[in-house]
Motif scaffolding. Sequence first.
Motif, PDB file in Angstrom:
ATOM      1  N   LEU A  86       0.758  -1.205   0.026  1.00 32.25           N
ATOM      2  CA  LEU A  86      -0.163  -0.041   0.030  1.00 32.25           C
ATOM      3  C   LEU A  86       0.970   1.199   0.059  1.00 32.25           C
ATOM      4  O   LEU A  86       0.407   2.189  -0.864  1.00 32.25           O
ATOM      5  CB  LEU A  86      -1.011   0.070   1.321  1.00 32.25           C
ATOM      6  N   LEU A  87       1.786   1.062   0.898  1.00 30.09           N
ATOM      7  CA  LEU A  87       2.903   2.416   0.838  1.00 30.09           C
ATOM      8  C   LEU A  87       3.465   2.621  -0.443  1.00 30.09           C
ATOM      9  O   LEU A  87       3.732   3.632  -1.074  1.00 30.09           O
ATOM     10  CB  LEU A  87       4.011   2.148   1.982  1.00 30.09           C
ATOM     11  N   THR A  88       3.945   1.465  -1.181  1.00 30.08           N
ATOM     12  CA  THR A  88       4.595   1.568  -2.344  1.00 30.08           C
ATOM     13  C   THR A  88       3.569   2.368  -3.483  1.00 30.08           C
ATOM     14  O   THR A  88       4.059   3.097  -4.364  1.00 30.08           O
ATOM     15  CB  THR A  88       5.176  -0.013  -2.951  1.00 30.08           C
ATOM     16  N   ALA A  89       2.075   1.802  -3.357  1.00 30.14           N
ATOM     17  CA  ALA A  89       1.255   2.359  -4.425  1.00 30.14           C
ATOM     18  C   ALA A  89       1.150   3.746  -4.037  1.00 30.14           C
ATOM     19  O   ALA A  89       1.000   4.461  -5.053  1.00 30.14           O
ATOM     20  CB  ALA A  89      -0.059   1.775  -3.938  1.00 30.14           C
ATOM     21  N   LEU A  90       1.162   4.129  -2.824  1.00 29.86           N
ATOM     22  CA  LEU A  90       1.188   5.876  -2.631  1.00 29.86           C
ATOM     23  C   LEU A  90       2.427   6.564  -3.095  1.00 29.86           C
ATOM     24  O   LEU A  90       2.177   7.539  -3.892  1.00 29.86           O
ATOM     25  CB  LEU A  90       0.938   6.136  -1.018  1.00 29.86           C
ATOM     26  N   VAL A  91       3.517   5.704  -3.071  1.00 29.45           N
ATOM     27  CA  VAL A  91       4.895   6.438  -3.587  1.00 29.45           C
ATOM     28  C   VAL A  91       4.598   6.609  -5.075  1.00 29.45           C
ATOM     29  O   VAL A  91       5.026   7.766  -5.785  1.00 29.45           O
ATOM     30  CB  VAL A  91       5.838   5.751  -3.139  1.00 29.45           C
ATOM     31  N   HIS A  92       4.180   5.624  -5.718  1.00 25.65           N
ATOM     32  CA  HIS A  92       4.152   5.591  -7.177  1.00 25.65           C
ATOM     33  C   HIS A  92       2.866   6.779  -7.487  1.00 25.65           C
ATOM     34  O   HIS A  92       3.097   7.323  -8.601  1.00 25.65           O
ATOM     35  CB  HIS A  92       3.400   4.266  -7.427  1.00 25.65           C
ATOM     36  N   LEU A  93       1.922   6.793  -6.884  1.00 25.32           N
ATOM     37  CA  LEU A  93       1.045   7.724  -7.081  1.00 25.32           C
ATOM     38  C   LEU A  93       1.400   9.307  -7.027  1.00 25.32           C
ATOM     39  O   LEU A  93       1.166  10.018  -7.881  1.00 25.32           O
ATOM     40  CB  LEU A  93      -0.310   7.607  -5.978  1.00 25.32           C
TER      41      LEU A  93
END
Length: 346
Positions: free
Chosen positions: A251-258
Amino acid sequence: MLQALGLGPAEEAVYTALMAQPVACAYDLARQTGIAAAETARVLADMAKRGLVSVADLPGGAESGPVGQAGRRSDAALSVRYRLAPPSVALAPYLVEQRNALDRAESAFSMLIEQYRNTAVNSAGAVVEVVVGVEQVAHRFHQLQFGAQRELLVFLVGAPVAVPREDADLAENSALDRGVDFRVVAARDYLDGPGVVGDVRGALTAGLELRLVDSLPLKMVVSDRERAMVPLDLADSAAEPSAIVIHRSGLLTALVHLFEREWDRARPLYPTPSGVHAEPAVDQQPTGGELEVLALLLAGFSDRRVASQLGLSIRTVERRTRRLMDLAAVDSRLQLGWHAARAGWL
């Protein structure tokens, strides 16, 4: 300053005052520091035991055994003159001790994090925690901002709720002073708040990187790509502010990608004499003909000579120059030249 090395406020005041003169007694230093003479004498005696100062000389008779009355002994102590020991020698052990203490604290910090991860493995609580209430949300926000060592990634949307803008500015300045890579993507409505443009201009000048988009899906702060906080927008406006804190996970990785996706499509903001300016969108970039005019103007050509060189009317040259200034959001041709160099137009 010296309190960071373990000295107390009174010790720092006396030490600093003594540094301004070769030798001094408690009477002299009390007048400079505003600390009572008896307390100053006690501080000096303690500093002498610790090797921070040394006795320069003793008043007459002070070294010759019992003085007699207690009052005379007290007066003698206040008259003893001291000089500083060389700071490079006297303060070095305190610096080493503080460094060792910091190393021990960092080791304990790392062990606690690892222990927490091991005991909370496969637990949803190890990935996401819910924070409720103004004070709790503000506290966690400051933990993320002040705890960042390498990078902060932030989405700004609308007016602040749990964290006053003044507190956010303080955390921001602290991060910039520490050399943290600070990148912010702001929704256009964020700049509508009172005084925001002035604060943004100061932050940009201090080294903050800020880009502008029309809208963002959420507010967010990511600290060192290890943890993030996202406020929860509840339908009930009367409910207490709340947020979720996300630790290292998919989930944190997805936020960074966003964040990186929004960063790439956003337009950079630059400070200007009157505020801030967003780089024009792709469809608002200068045309080839406008850049030809700009190149000749920057070479020192007059409007008439530019028109002659390019086979244009003076009115066309003036119109293209005016559009270039509108794109750059500047009021003079000097500012236009500065913006053209900054934006890479030439």
